[in-house]
Design a protein around this motif. Structure first.
Motif, PDB file in Angstrom:
ATOM      1  N   ASP A 141       0.796  -1.221   0.000  1.00  0.00           N
ATOM      2  CA  ASP A 141       0.000   0.000   0.000  1.00  0.00           C
ATOM      3  C   ASP A 141       0.832   1.276   0.000  1.00  0.00           C
ATOM      4  O   ASP A 141       0.289   2.375  -0.085  1.00  0.00           O
ATOM      5  CB  ASP A 141      -0.954   0.016   1.196  1.00  0.00           C
ATOM      6  N   LYS A 142       2.160   1.177   0.098  1.00  0.00           N
ATOM      7  CA  LYS A 142       3.005   2.362  -0.018  1.00  0.00           C
ATOM      8  C   LYS A 142       4.449   1.963  -0.266  1.00  0.00           C
ATOM      9  O   LYS A 142       4.887   0.870   0.095  1.00  0.00           O
ATOM     10  CB  LYS A 142       2.901   3.251   1.220  1.00  0.00           C
ATOM     11  N   ARG A 143       5.173   2.900  -0.894  1.00  0.00           N
ATOM     12  CA  ARG A 143       6.588   2.698  -1.189  1.00  0.00           C
ATOM     13  C   ARG A 143       7.360   3.847  -0.558  1.00  0.00           C
ATOM     14  O   ARG A 143       7.105   5.008  -0.883  1.00  0.00           O
ATOM     15  CB  ARG A 143       6.800   2.666  -2.702  1.00  0.00           C
ATOM     16  N   GLU A 144       8.296   3.534   0.329  1.00  0.00           N
ATOM     17  CA  GLU A 144       9.017   4.581   1.060  1.00  0.00           C
ATOM     18  C   GLU A 144      10.523   4.408   0.913  1.00  0.00           C
ATOM     19  O   GLU A 144      11.042   3.297   0.984  1.00  0.00           O
ATOM     20  CB  GLU A 144       8.657   4.557   2.547  1.00  0.00           C
ATOM     21  N   VAL A 145      11.208   5.542   0.734  1.00  0.00           N
ATOM     22  CA  VAL A 145      12.669   5.570   0.768  1.00  0.00           C
ATOM     23  C   VAL A 145      13.094   6.712   1.670  1.00  0.00           C
ATOM     24  O   VAL A 145      12.331   7.665   1.902  1.00  0.00           O
ATOM     25  CB  VAL A 145      13.290   5.748  -0.639  1.00  0.00           C
ATOM     26  N   ILE A 146      14.299   6.622   2.202  1.00  0.00           N
ATOM     27  CA  ILE A 146      14.861   7.666   3.069  1.00  0.00           C
ATOM     28  C   ILE A 146      16.057   8.263   2.357  1.00  0.00           C
ATOM     29  O   ILE A 146      16.983   7.531   1.976  1.00  0.00           O
ATOM     30  CB  ILE A 146      15.275   7.088   4.434  1.00  0.00           C
ATOM     31  N   LEU A 147      16.048   9.583   2.161  1.00  0.00           N
ATOM     32  CA  LEU A 147      17.081  10.255   1.373  1.00  0.00           C
ATOM     33  C   LEU A 147      17.798  11.318   2.175  1.00  0.00           C
ATOM     34  O   LEU A 147      17.176  12.142   2.837  1.00  0.00           O
ATOM     35  CB  LEU A 147      16.449  10.893   0.132  1.00  0.00           C
ATOM     36  N   ASP A 148      19.119  11.297   2.097  1.00  0.00           N
ATOM     37  CA  ASP A 148      19.948  12.385   2.625  1.00  0.00           C
ATOM     38  C   ASP A 148      20.923  12.747   1.512  1.00  0.00           C
ATOM     39  O   ASP A 148      21.916  12.058   1.301  1.00  0.00           O
ATOM     40  CB  ASP A 148      20.712  11.941   3.887  1.00  0.00           C
TER      41      ASP A 148
END
Length: 315
Positions: A141-148
């Motif tokens: 139900d969702k696609r998440e990434v963490i970006l720095d």
């Protein structure tokens, strides 16, 4: 463990039951865990070398595996990216079907860039000094990434699964689109630029702080406010091609950008040139010394490099 199942797991093309099966197998012994990590590295190498096609999964021979190992080592030595399974941060499924999924971490060093496909097929370019985390398989139900850092996304459309980029300042939520996000936590900056589609930029801590962007617009976080403006120069996004382009930019800001690309400190001691406006472009691979030599044709300054402390002094 069947290699076809593992590679479908890495691509995110598995059911919750299959995810559980892989997870239980990996945790059954230290040897299984090592094998999972080894296969994941081979899979990453194939992605980065551009040799992954769905039809290849079940026909990978030992000869091909050895080739991919060589490709991975060659890429790792040339690009110096670090790819590995790190922490268990995401969950797949709901309630009793909940399955923990490990995160992939990719770190791009100074002067380099990386292009890769995520488990859902989304294509991402990562700029120098960027760190991105993403799960080995996205939730349904969702696609998440963490970006720095800075990244350019071409997100595969999925109306049932929004794509979310989490940064130190703001979250960017889309369904399918092309956009650029610059969010280096060390520089305390945030800017999202939309090329195609539609994105929503919002604060994770304040629901009222949110904007919806249309194509050819960008939003910048200034004094804790999201300021929307037109994209007036698309050349700045050519970093994907290995180019650093700048238009009507102060010398001091150019130095800040060069710090990002080459991972060192540039101390501007000659304050009189800080606001000199310049336009131009450099190929990042040509190096910092080349860039400074070219800039000296338009701006009067000298520089000294302290190699022990990675500091450039501009005088």
């Amino acid at each position: 463990m069947d290699r076809d199942l593992l590679y479908r797991f890495f691509e995110g093309d598995v059911s919750v039951e299959e995810m559980k099966l892989v997870k239980e197998w990996a945790e059954a012994s230290e040897e299984n865990g090592k094998l999972l990590r080894r296969e994941r590295k081979l899979f990453n190498a194939m992605i980065l070398a551009g040799h992954v096609e769905p039809a290849d999964r079940s026909t990978i021979s030992y000869k091909k595996k050895n080739y991919f190992i060589r490709e991975f080592l060659k890429i790792a030595s040339a690009v110096l990216i670090t790819v590995g399974i790190t922490a268990t941060l995401f969950s797949i499924g709901k309630d009793t079907d909940d399955v923990n999924v490990a995160m992939q971490t990719i770190t791009v060093p100074a002067g380099q860039r990386v292009n890769l496909d995520l488990p859902d097929g989304t294509n991402v370019w990562l700029n120098a000094g960027t760190k991105m985390q993403y799960p080995v398989s996205f939730m349904k139900d969702k696609r998440e990434v963490i970006l720095d850092g800075e990244a350019y996304f071409e997100v595969v459309h999925n109306a049932k699964s929004p794509f979310i980029v989490r940064t130190h300042a703001m979250d960017v939520e889309v369904l399918g689109t092309k956009f650029n996000v610059e969010a280096y936590s060390k520089r305390n900056i945030f800017e999202a630029s939309l090329m195609q589609g539609r994105v929503k930029v919002k604060s994770p801590n304040n629901e009222k702080m949110a904007v919806v962007l249309l194509p050819h617009y960008k939003t910048t976080l200034i004094d804790r406010r999201l300021v929307v403006s037109n994209i007036d120069d698309y050349n700045v996004y050519r970093w994907k091609e290995g180019l650093y382009c700048f238009k009507n930019k102060p010398f001091a800001r150019i130095m800040e950008d060069l710090e990002k690309y080459y991972d060192l400190k540039i101390q501007l001691d000659k304050k009189s040139i800080a606001n000199v406006i310049l336009t131009g472009k450099f190929r990042i691979s040509d190096g910092l010394d080349y860039a400074l030599r070219v800039l000296r044709k338009d701006v009067a300054f000298t520089y000294r490099r302290d190699k022990n402390n990675d500091v450039i002094y501009i005088k």
